[in-house]
Design a protein around this motif. Structure first.
Motif, short mmCIF file in Angstrom:
data_model
loop_
_atom_site.label_atom_id
_atom_site.label_comp_id
_atom_site.label_asym_id
_atom_site.label_seq_id
_atom_site.Cartn_x
_atom_site.Cartn_y
_atom_site.Cartn_z
N ALA A 1 0.94 -0.95 0.05
CA ALA A 1 -0.15 0.48 -0.36
C ALA A 1 1.15 1.34 0.04
CB ALA A 1 -0.99 -0.13 1.43
N PRO A 2 0.63 2.40 -0.21
CA PRO A 2 0.73 3.83 -0.29
C PRO A 2 2.00 4.53 0.70
CG PRO A 2 -0.88 4.32 -1.44
CD PRO A 2 -1.07 2.53 -1.01
N ASN A 3 1.17 3.42 2.36
CA ASN A 3 1.54 3.57 2.88
C ASN A 3 2.90 3.55 4.21
OD1 ASN A 3 0.00 1.48 3.92
ND2 ASN A 3 -1.14 2.51 5.27
N GLY A 4 3.22 1.86 2.75
CA GLY A 4 3.87 1.00 3.11
C GLY A 4 3.61 -0.24 3.80
N ASP A 5 2.14 -1.03 4.07
CA ASP A 5 1.83 -1.86 4.57
C ASP A 5 1.81 -2.97 3.64
OD1 ASP A 5 1.28 -0.17 6.74
OD2 ASP A 5 -1.05 -1.13 6.74
N GLN A 6 1.83 -4.24 3.98
CA GLN A 6 1.93 -5.04 3.26
C GLN A 6 1.42 -6.18 3.35
OE1 GLN A 6 5.77 -8.19 3.65
NE2 GLN A 6 5.61 -6.75 1.02
N ILE A 7 0.30 -6.40 2.40
CA ILE A 7 -0.27 -8.30 2.92
C ILE A 7 0.25 -9.05 1.78
CG2 ILE A 7 -1.58 -7.26 -0.15
CD1 ILE A 7 -3.29 -8.52 3.15
N ALA A 8 0.56 -10.27 2.48
CA ALA A 8 0.85 -11.39 1.77
C ALA A 8 -0.53 -12.69 2.03
CB ALA A 8 2.00 -12.29 2.79
N ILE A 9 -0.49 -12.98 0.44
CA ILE A 9 -1.41 -13.62 -0.03
C ILE A 9 -0.80 -15.16 -0.44
CG2 ILE A 9 -3.60 -14.18 -1.41
CD1 ILE A 9 -3.72 -10.58 -1.77
N THR A 10 -2.04 -16.42 -0.56
CA THR A 10 -1.49 -17.35 -0.44
C THR A 10 -2.97 -18.02 -0.76
OG1 THR A 10 -1.82 -18.70 1.81
CG2 THR A 10 0.17 -18.10 0.54
N ALA B 1 4.51 -1.28 7.47
CA ALA B 1 5.46 -0.83 7.42
C ALA B 1 6.78 -1.03 8.27
CB ALA B 1 5.97 0.53 6.82
N ALA B 2 6.54 -1.38 9.80
CA ALA B 2 7.10 -1.71 10.79
C ALA B 2 7.39 -3.67 10.95
CB ALA B 2 7.38 -1.37 12.10
N GLY B 3 6.35 -4.60 10.35
CA GLY B 3 6.12 -5.56 10.30
C GLY B 3 5.09 -5.98 11.29
N ALA B 4 4.75 -4.91 11.58
CA ALA B 4 3.65 -5.91 13.18
C ALA B 4 2.55 -6.59 12.43
CB ALA B 4 3.57 -5.19 14.21
N VAL B 5 1.85 -7.30 12.69
CA VAL B 5 0.23 -8.52 12.16
C VAL B 5 -0.46 -6.67 12.91
CG1 VAL B 5 -0.98 -10.08 12.11
CG2 VAL B 5 1.36 -10.26 11.83
N LEU B 6 -0.90 -6.49 11.37
CA LEU B 6 -2.41 -5.87 11.56
C LEU B 6 -3.88 -6.77 11.96
CD1 LEU B 6 -1.75 -1.81 10.25
CD2 LEU B 6 -1.39 -2.91 12.44
N THR C 1 -2.51 -7.57 -5.77
CA THR C 1 -2.77 -6.50 -5.32
C THR C 1 -4.38 -6.91 -4.68
OG1 THR C 1 -3.62 -5.57 -7.27
CG2 THR C 1 -1.82 -5.14 -7.09
N LEU C 2 -4.26 -5.83 -3.80
CA LEU C 2 -5.49 -6.17 -3.52
C LEU C 2 -6.33 -5.22 -3.02
CD1 LEU C 2 -7.80 -8.03 -1.46
CD2 LEU C 2 -6.11 -8.30 0.48
N SER C 3 -7.61 -4.38 -2.80
CA SER C 3 -8.58 -3.69 -2.82
C SER C 3 -9.51 -3.74 -1.93
CB SER C 3 -8.67 -2.52 -3.71
OG SER C 3 -9.34 -1.68 -3.95
N VAL C 4 -9.42 -3.14 -0.58
CA VAL C 4 -10.87 -3.17 0.16
C VAL C 4 -11.13 -2.36 0.52
CG1 VAL C 4 -11.43 -3.86 2.09
CG2 VAL C 4 -9.40 -4.84 1.70
N PRO C 5 -12.35 -1.58 -0.56
CA PRO C 5 -12.84 -0.19 -0.79
C PRO C 5 -12.93 0.39 1.16
CG PRO C 5 -13.83 -1.36 -1.89
CD PRO C 5 -13.50 -2.32 -1.01
N ASN D 1 -1.92 -1.28 -3.71
CA ASN D 1 -2.29 -1.23 -4.55
C ASN D 1 -0.84 -1.28 -6.43
OD1 ASN D 1 -0.92 1.17 -4.42
ND2 ASN D 1 -2.09 2.58 -5.17
N HIS D 2 0.40 -1.72 -5.33
CA HIS D 2 1.62 -2.74 -6.12
C HIS D 2 1.74 -3.60 -5.92
CE1 HIS D 2 3.04 2.11 -7.44
NE2 HIS D 2 1.58 2.24 -6.21
N THR D 3 2.48 -4.42 -6.97
CA THR D 3 3.19 -5.74 -6.42
C THR D 3 4.45 -5.88 -6.03
OG1 THR D 3 3.81 -6.47 -8.74
CG2 THR D 3 1.31 -6.42 -8.55
#
Length: 182
Positions: A43-52, A75-80, A159-163, A169-171
């Motif tokens: 995400a633009p704020n640095g958050d990351q999603i990991a999907i399987t 962005a720091a790696g903490a699970v949200l 990419t994953l959008s949750v309205p 929005n970036h792979t």
């Protein structure tokens, strides 16, 4: 006169190609999307999603069945957030072709394919359910867009959008394959 002949030849060529294209686009194809390893989005704020996960889908008619898991980290790696996803509809499949990876042919038969698979999903978390749009990018095939190739291996992923909540929005890399099954 020369322009008229060229125009007629161009129109004739277009008429010959249009039915062929329409038939190819209306063919039914079946695929299995396999994501055994995590596919990442940022995400633009640095958050990351990991999907399987895994999904079976077809084109013409558009159908999809699939599910998997996800983990959302800041962005720091903490699970949200974490949970599961389930496909609810196929939005689009843009094929990049089959049997080739960055110009190198894969062993026959050419059933390993690439492309962009976009689907509606329902995310289930301990906090509730949320609709989203999941897109998986696989770079196999002779025709991936130049913008994907120029990003190197970071172009494959998700990419994953949750309205109203977040848009990854970036792979950011991953490992997946689309297998043509019919």
């Amino acid at each position: 006169m020369k322009r008229l002949i060229l125009g007629v030849l161009g129109l004739a060529a277009a008429l010959v190609l249009v039915p062929t294209t329409a038939v190819a686009d209306s063919a039914t194809h079946h695929y299995t999307l396999v994501m055994e390893e995590a596919n990442f989005g940022v995400a633009p704020n640095g958050d990351q999603i990991a999907i399987t996960g895994e999904a079976e889908f077809s084109v013409n008619p558009k159908t999809v069945e699939g599910s998997g898991t996800f983990i959302h980290r800041n962005a720091a790696g903490a699970v949200l957030a974490y949970g599961t996803w389930e496909a609810t509809g196929l939005i689009d499949y843009q094929s990049y072709g089959c049997g080739v990876v960055f110009g190198t042919p894969l062993p026959p038969p050419p059933i390993l394919c690439g492309g962009r698979v976009a689907m509606s999903v329902m995310l289930r978390t301990p906090l509730g359910q949320f609709p989203g749009t999941l897109t998986i990018i696989c770079v196999i095939g002779p025709n991936p867009p130049n913008s994907i190739i120029s990003n190197g291996d970071r172009s494959e992923g998700a990419t994953l959008s949750v309205p109203g909540i977040i848009n990854f929005n970036h792979t950011a890399g991953g490992d997946n394959v689309i297998i043509q099954t019919g």
